[in-house]
Scaffold this active site. Structure first.
Site, PDB file in Angstrom:
ATOM      1  N   TYR A 378      -6.101  10.348   7.111  1.00  0.00           N
ATOM      2  CA  TYR A 378      -4.941   9.893   6.329  1.00  0.00           C
ATOM      3  C   TYR A 378      -3.677  10.665   6.732  1.00  0.00           C
ATOM      4  O   TYR A 378      -2.622  10.075   7.005  1.00  0.00           O
ATOM      5  CB  TYR A 378      -5.254  10.103   4.842  1.00  0.00           C
ATOM      6  N   THR A 413      -0.781   7.040 -10.664  1.00  0.00           N
ATOM      7  CA  THR A 413      -1.292   5.692 -10.386  1.00  0.00           C
ATOM      8  C   THR A 413      -2.779   5.690 -10.739  1.00  0.00           C
ATOM      9  O   THR A 413      -3.345   6.737 -11.092  1.00  0.00           O
ATOM     10  CB  THR A 413      -1.178   5.332  -8.885  1.00  0.00           C
TER      11      THR A 413
HETATM   12  P1  NAP Z   1      -3.055   1.347  -3.976  1.00  0.00           P
HETATM   13  O1  NAP Z   1      -3.007   1.306  -5.477  1.00  0.00           O
HETATM   14  O2  NAP Z   1      -4.388   1.478  -3.330  1.00  0.00           O
HETATM   15  O3  NAP Z   1      -2.296   0.053  -3.434  1.00  0.00           O
HETATM   16  C1  NAP Z   1      -2.244  -0.223  -2.054  1.00  0.00           C
HETATM   17  C2  NAP Z   1      -2.219  -1.724  -1.906  1.00  0.00           C
HETATM   18  O4  NAP Z   1      -2.230  -2.023  -0.496  1.00  0.00           O
HETATM   19  C3  NAP Z   1      -3.459  -2.348  -2.515  1.00  0.00           C
HETATM   20  O5  NAP Z   1      -3.138  -3.517  -3.207  1.00  0.00           O
HETATM   21  C4  NAP Z   1      -4.300  -2.623  -1.298  1.00  0.00           C
HETATM   22  O6  NAP Z   1      -5.258  -3.661  -1.457  1.00  0.00           O
HETATM   23  C5  NAP Z   1      -3.241  -3.005  -0.285  1.00  0.00           C
HETATM   24  N1  NAP Z   1      -3.812  -2.961   1.050  1.00  0.00           N
HETATM   25  C6  NAP Z   1      -4.684  -2.045   1.564  1.00  0.00           C
HETATM   26  N2  NAP Z   1      -5.038  -2.390   2.803  1.00  0.00           N
HETATM   27  C7  NAP Z   1      -4.387  -3.556   3.089  1.00  0.00           C
HETATM   28  C8  NAP Z   1      -4.364  -4.410   4.217  1.00  0.00           C
HETATM   29  N3  NAP Z   1      -5.097  -4.151   5.302  1.00  0.00           N
HETATM   30  N4  NAP Z   1      -3.583  -5.508   4.173  1.00  0.00           N
HETATM   31  C9  NAP Z   1      -2.848  -5.787   3.092  1.00  0.00           C
HETATM   32  N5  NAP Z   1      -2.842  -5.021   1.980  1.00  0.00           N
HETATM   33  C10 NAP Z   1      -3.612  -3.909   1.974  1.00  0.00           C
HETATM   34  O7  NAP Z   1      -2.176   2.544  -3.400  1.00  0.00           O
HETATM   35  P2  NAP Z   1      -0.895   3.292  -4.015  1.00  0.00           P
HETATM   36  O8  NAP Z   1      -1.356   4.531  -4.677  1.00  0.00           O
HETATM   37  O9  NAP Z   1      -0.036   2.363  -4.772  1.00  0.00           O
HETATM   38  O10 NAP Z   1      -0.183   3.738  -2.662  1.00  0.00           O
HETATM   39  C11 NAP Z   1       0.766   2.907  -1.989  1.00  0.00           C
HETATM   40  C12 NAP Z   1       1.250   3.638  -0.748  1.00  0.00           C
HETATM   41  O11 NAP Z   1       1.733   4.932  -1.123  1.00  0.00           O
HETATM   42  C13 NAP Z   1       0.149   3.890   0.271  1.00  0.00           C
HETATM   43  O12 NAP Z   1       0.677   3.764   1.580  1.00  0.00           O
HETATM   44  C14 NAP Z   1      -0.247   5.328  -0.005  1.00  0.00           C
HETATM   45  O13 NAP Z   1      -0.808   5.938   1.129  1.00  0.00           O
HETATM   46  C15 NAP Z   1       1.077   5.935  -0.377  1.00  0.00           C
HETATM   47  N6  NAP Z   1       0.992   7.161  -1.202  1.00  0.00           N
HETATM   48  C16 NAP Z   1       0.505   7.124  -2.483  1.00  0.00           C
HETATM   49  C17 NAP Z   1       0.466   8.298  -3.245  1.00  0.00           C
HETATM   50  C18 NAP Z   1      -0.017   8.326  -4.681  1.00  0.00           C
HETATM   51  O14 NAP Z   1       0.065   9.381  -5.332  1.00  0.00           O
HETATM   52  N7  NAP Z   1      -0.507   7.231  -5.239  1.00  0.00           N
HETATM   53  C19 NAP Z   1       0.911   9.487  -2.683  1.00  0.00           C
HETATM   54  C20 NAP Z   1       1.380   9.481  -1.373  1.00  0.00           C
HETATM   55  C21 NAP Z   1       1.441   8.301  -0.651  1.00  0.00           C
HETATM   56  P3  NAP Z   1      -6.822  -3.270  -1.757  1.00  0.00           P
HETATM   57  O15 NAP Z   1      -6.894  -1.807  -2.056  1.00  0.00           O
HETATM   58  O16 NAP Z   1      -7.178  -4.131  -2.868  1.00  0.00           O
HETATM   59  O17 NAP Z   1      -7.519  -3.510  -0.475  1.00  0.00           O
END
Ligand code: NAP
Length: 472
Positions: A378, A413
């Protein structure tokens, strides 16, 4: 604030208990409120170095706010400050040194662009030392300078780079008030490009952005649009828009006036449909890692006259220590989080489906900067995103397109809710604001990058982490 810790914070007995055991008692962050007419409302104390070159740009922005502007009466640059305020028909008041300790300020702004030598840094002490204690809760500290690497000589570069250490340390001191501090480096001749960055960091939209350094480059001047509808008439595509941070990005861009196309995998159709119905957006089902995805996205965008805003948010984690990690977890994470974005962009560049003036925003991660046990895949992918953004910025600038990244820290989240209680509490508190961020904090930063007036914001990486102590 929906957790056990916050429920303790919300009553006096609970707050006293937390204080007694030495745990932080954070003040709730003030976030964007559509009812607030201006981007900023409150008292501002302003200071400048001799030969400060950004005063006019600061005053122009304060004129557009509901700001009561003051300066220290004993400032040796008082004449310059008064002249710049007069040039913008901004009323300004001198505050006597003896009165300072009975005043409150919502923002402290210092133009250090005239610094030449280390001795000039004394001026930071003179301005901020008596004023810092008078900063209100949720206040703002902004220090402006010129980019150190574009300085005319080594001593000037040192003085400019010193602003970063100063601003980050002040952020750590004022964080207990839920106040923030940022440094803005403005290129020579880029003062007219300052507005988007200045208004963002002064406003409640930057509530969870702290201790950051923003670079403003010379670019086409775009007048700041309406504060509440800055993206009116724009078309935005957001990947991973069905939930979490992506859902919040889609909702925030729509709130700001954009027409949103939300993309997610076919299995997320129901959730994505619900979000898009709420915001009047359009559903696009695709797996971004599939070979067809770049063309599907490009074709969809062509039907909408091209994209003005493209947000690469979709991402995955597949956590295990490197020694235990199956190869397909490694490959899948790099492919979805990094390579898929590059493939999609390549097709959109070739087919010109990103409009001139377009804004690309990639979602990296604090762990891509700091590294994390069990996340080599990651962190590798998210660090790669930063490299891509920084390299592509110069190339895309020639086409009048910007590319920037956000690096979220601890964001509340479903993913972070699933972390065990004690680990979660530590992760949540280990930052200058002693609290976790909300998805909307990431979304607001993306909306700032997407703003038409952010034409000079290119190749920036802004952490949305409350100045996390990790990898700072
Ligand atoms: P999340 O709740 O898992 O949402 C990510 C979304 O992207 C999900 O709906 C997922 O669908 C979709 N997705 C995954 N693979 C995909 C693909 N191949 N094609 C199309 N859609 C796809 O994640 P989040 O926490 O909101 O995070 C969003 C972004 O922020 C990510 O890039 C993550 O790395 C970054 N981030 C998050 C945090 C945090 O604290 N939450 C911190 C740092 C960075 P499915 O899961 O249903 O496959």
């Amino acid at each position: 604030m929906g957790n056990f810790y916050e429920s303790l914070l919300n009553n006096n007995i609970g707050r006293n208990l937390l204080k007694t055991v030495g745990l932080p008692t954070p003040i709730e962050l003030k976030r964007y409120n559509a009812g607030q007419a201006h981007y900023f409302s409150g008292r501002v104390l302003i200071g400048t170095s001799k030969q400060g070159e950004l005063l006019n740009d600061i005053m122009r922005n304060l004129k557009a706010a509901d700001a009561r502007v003051c300066f220290p009466a004993n400032a040796h640059t008082a004449a310059e400050i008064i002249e710049a305020a007069n040039a913008h028909q901004l009323s300004i008041h001198a505050i006597e040194a003896s009165q300072l300790s009975s005043e409150k300020f919502d923002a402290l702004v210092f133009d250090a662009s005239g610094f030449q030598h280390a001795t000039d840094l004394d001026q930071l002490y003179t301005f901020f030392h008596p004023a810092l204690r008078q900063l209100s809760n949720n206040g703002r500290v902004i220090t402006l300078g010129r980019p150190p690497l574009k300085a005319s000589h080594g001593e000037q570069a040192a003085a400019m780079r010193a602003l970063e250490g100063f601003s980050r340390s002040v952020a750590k001191e004022v964080g207990k008030k839920s106040a923030t501090s940022q440094a803005i480096y403005v290129d020579a001749d880029a003062g007219h490009n300052l507005d988007a960055a200045f208004r963002f960091v002064m406003s409640a939209k930057s509530a969870y952005v702290d201790g950051q350094v923003i670079s403003v480059q010379q670019a086409e001047t775009v007048e700041y649009p309406d504060w509440h509808q800055p993206l009116s008439g724009k078309t935005a595509l957001v990947t991973g828009a069905s939930r979490g941070i992506g859902e919040s990005i889609a909702r925030t861009l729509a709130r700001d006036g954009a027409r949103v196309i939300g993309l997610d995998i076919p299995a997320a159709e129901a959730d994505l449909g619900r979000v898009m119905t709420d915001i009047g957006g359009e559903v696009l089902l695709a797996d971004i890692a599939s070979t067809q995805a770049p063309q599907i996205i490009s074709d969809t965008l062509k039907q909408h006259g091209g994209a003005d805003i493209l947000v690469h948010n979709a991402g995955i984690t597949r956590d295990k220590t490197l020694a235990n990690m199956p190869q397909h977890w490694w490959q899948m994470t790099i492919d979805i989080n990094l390579a898929a974005e590059e493939r999609i962009n390549q097709t959109l560049f070739e087919q010109k489906t990103i409009n001139p003036g377009g804004r690309i925003v990639c979602v990296s991660s604090m762990n891509g900067i700091a590294g994390q046990v069990g996340q080599t895949n990651y962190a590798t992918s998210k660090a790669g995103v930063i490299g891509y953004v920084q390299y592509m910025a110069a190339e895309l600038a020639q086409q009048n397109i910007t590319i920037n990244a956000v690096a979220p820290g601890f964001i509340e989240t479903a993913m972070t809710d699933a972390i065990p209680l004690m680990t979660r509490e530590v992760g949540r508190r280990l930052n200058s604001l002693s609290q976790g961020g909300q998805p909307v904090d990431v979304a607001e930063t993306i909306a700032f990058f997407a703003n038409p007036a952010s034409s000079g914001i290119n190749g920036n990486v802004i952490r949305v982490c409350g100045q996390s102590l990790v990898g700072a």
